[in-house]
Write a protein that holds these residues in place. Structure first.
Motif, PDB file in Angstrom:
ATOM      1  N   ARG A   8       0.849  -1.198   0.000  1.00 51.54           N
ATOM      2  CA  ARG A   8       0.000   0.000   0.000  1.00 51.54           C
ATOM      3  C   ARG A   8       0.886   1.250   0.000  1.00 51.54           C
ATOM      4  N   GLY A   9       1.912   1.240   0.858  1.00 49.45           N
ATOM      5  CA  GLY A   9       2.835   2.365   0.903  1.00 49.45           C
ATOM      6  C   GLY A   9       3.639   2.509  -0.374  1.00 49.45           C
ATOM      7  N   GLU A  10       4.045   1.382  -0.954  1.00 50.92           N
ATOM      8  CA  GLU A  10       4.829   1.436  -2.198  1.00 50.92           C
ATOM      9  C   GLU A  10       4.013   2.047  -3.336  1.00 50.92           C
ATOM     10  N   LEU A  11       2.733   1.693  -3.435  1.00 54.08           N
ATOM     11  CA  LEU A  11       1.896   2.267  -4.484  1.00 54.08           C
ATOM     12  C   LEU A  11       1.725   3.772  -4.297  1.00 54.08           C
ATOM     13  N   GLN A  12       1.659   4.190  -3.044  1.00 54.71           N
ATOM     14  CA  GLN A  12       1.546   5.625  -2.788  1.00 54.71           C
ATOM     15  C   GLN A  12       2.838   6.336  -3.206  1.00 54.71           C
ATOM     16  N   ARG A  13       3.993   5.746  -2.850  1.00 52.74           N
ATOM     17  CA  ARG A  13       5.282   6.370  -3.179  1.00 52.74           C
ATOM     18  C   ARG A  13       5.586   6.314  -4.673  1.00 52.74           C
ATOM     19  N   ALA A  14       5.399   5.133  -5.266  1.00 43.34           N
ATOM     20  CA  ALA A  14       5.873   4.911  -6.630  1.00 43.34           C
ATOM     21  C   ALA A  14       4.862   5.305  -7.691  1.00 43.34           C
ATOM     22  N   LEU A  15       3.562   5.105  -7.401  1.00 46.08           N
ATOM     23  CA  LEU A  15       2.535   5.332  -8.417  1.00 46.08           C
ATOM     24  C   LEU A  15       1.603   6.490  -8.081  1.00 46.08           C
ATOM     25  N   ASP A  16       1.876   7.170  -6.961  1.00 49.29           N
ATOM     26  CA  ASP A  16       1.017   8.268  -6.508  1.00 49.29           C
ATOM     27  C   ASP A  16      -0.427   7.803  -6.367  1.00 49.29           C
TER      28      ASP A  16
END
Length: 396
Positions: free
Chosen positions: A162-170
């Motif tokens: 969930r955090g990675e999608l926020q960081r990487a894919l906005d």
């Protein structure tokens, strides 16, 4: 609900983790009263239309192409052609897409038929490559961004993701739901029940009778951190009077050669066995004589191999990256070590091998967690709740 699913792999076509995920999730969705219609890629000797464990499976032929991205484009075009015709007589409540590979078809169908789109992102290019560094990675990264923006809801397999999608894919975290991966009852029973009567003879295929067996299983790629495990082995061998054999199971020919050279340079080549591909039945048999599983990944959105170790009652050592620390609870269901730290991995292995009673407790705890946290019937219920969030009120 009537659900149209899009996935580029489905058994017997198994390339990564999506195949088993799809094959194990959807039968439980069907049991909850829904209908699932899966469009996937044709495989030789399999019918183009069939019902598999309650799933209506449609396989579209895609010609081989040396250019992978052209092949993916062909696959999407064929999926889209089939789906357009299919949807004219089979209305659907929801589209469920799996990863960027089906992005073109999923977005087109979402727009053309105004069907809500839910996407499961199993991993990101940013995470696999520790950033975006070239045009190929940028191409995939762009596809992931487009797919997540077009989707009404996103499912990921861990809080880390969930955090990675926020960081990487906005991708907004409030648009994203966490549903863990699981292990089917059938697969668990196959793993747990597999028996080899002559364990001594079986063990001799992999190690001497006095040697403990430590293993890694998975794709032989850089992100799996196998080089860290090799770097840990000299310390493990010194602590255990040289009585350990490391077995590395999986395919990845080019990188395997580099790892074999590393083992030679470390002076441990005679203590490492590279098996290459191993069929499930052979692997389940092998696990009956193994003492410790190690997954020292640099990147791991979830880690289904950890659940398979839980099922086999194999004590395991993992790195604290990605979703692994969510799956494996440190000193309760396994040992969690520092990522990219060979000393930490070595200490974890040594603790397992030196303390068999403690190792057995970890394995027993892990089996209990498998029943409670990672059963597909519970995970299907959670997935159903995400589908309902995306489905417009008043639809079927």
């Amino acid at each position: 609900m009537r659900i149209l699913a899009l996935a580029w792999e489905f058994p017997p076509r198994i390339i990564g983790g999506i195949s088993r995920h799809v094959a194990e999730l959807y039968p439980e969705i069907v049991k909850r009263g829904h209908e699932v219609y899966l469009i996937t890629v044709a495989v030789e000797s399999e019918p183009l239309e069939a019902i598999v464990n309650g799933i209506h499976v449609y396989r579209v032929p895609v010609q081989d192409d040396k250019d992978f991205f052209q092949w993916v484009g062909q696959m999407n075009a064929h999926m889209l052609d089939f789906a357009r015709e299919f949807l004219t007589i089979n209305p659907m409540d929801l589209i469920h897409a799996h990863d960027w590979l089906v992005e073109e078809a999923a977005i087109a169908l979402n727009h053309e038929f105004a069907i809500p789109l839910v996407t499961t992102i199993h991993a990101t290019e940013y995470g696999r490559c520790n950033g975006i560094h070239n045009d190929t990675q940028r191409y995939i990264h762009h596809k992931e961004i487009c797919l997540t923006k077009a989707s009404q809801r996103i499912i990921v397999c861990s809080e880390y993701m969930r955090g990675e999608l926020q960081r990487a894919l906005d991708c907004p975290p409030e648009k994203t739901d966490v549903v863990y991966n699981g292990l089917s009852v059938e697969r668990w029973q196959n793993i747990a029940a597999y028996r080899q009567l002559d364990l001594g003879s079986l063990r001799s295929k992999y190690a001497k009778s006095e040697e403990a067996i430590v293993y890694f299983v998975g794709r032989i790629t850089y992100e799996k951190g196998i080089y860290i495990l090799l770097n840990a082995m000299p310390k493990v061998l010194a602590a255990m009077n040289d009585q350990v054999r490391l077995v590395i199971i999986g395919t990845g020919d080019a990188y395997s050669i580099l790892l074999q050279r590393q083992a030679w340079d470390l002076g441990i080549y005679h203590k490492v066995l590279f098996t290459g591909f191993m069929a499930d039945e052979d692997f389940w048999e092998f696990q009956k004589v193994a003492d410790c599983a190690v997954f020292p990944s640099l990147y791991e959105p979830f880690g289904i191999v950890a659940l398979e170790s839980f099922a086999a009652k194999i004590p395991l050592v993992v790195s604290d990256t990605g979703g692994l620390p969510e799956v494996v609870r440190h000193q309760i269901t396994g040992i969690v070590t520092r990522v990219n730290d060979a000393n930490s991995v070595a200490d974890g292995i040594i603790e397992i091998l030196r303390n068999p009673d403690y190792a057995n407790t970890l394995a027993n705890n892990a089996q209990a967690e498998l029943k409670e946290r990672f059963a597909w019937d519970n995970l299907a219920k959670q997935t159903e709740a995400v589908f309902l969030k995306a489905k417009p009120s008043g639809s079927l």
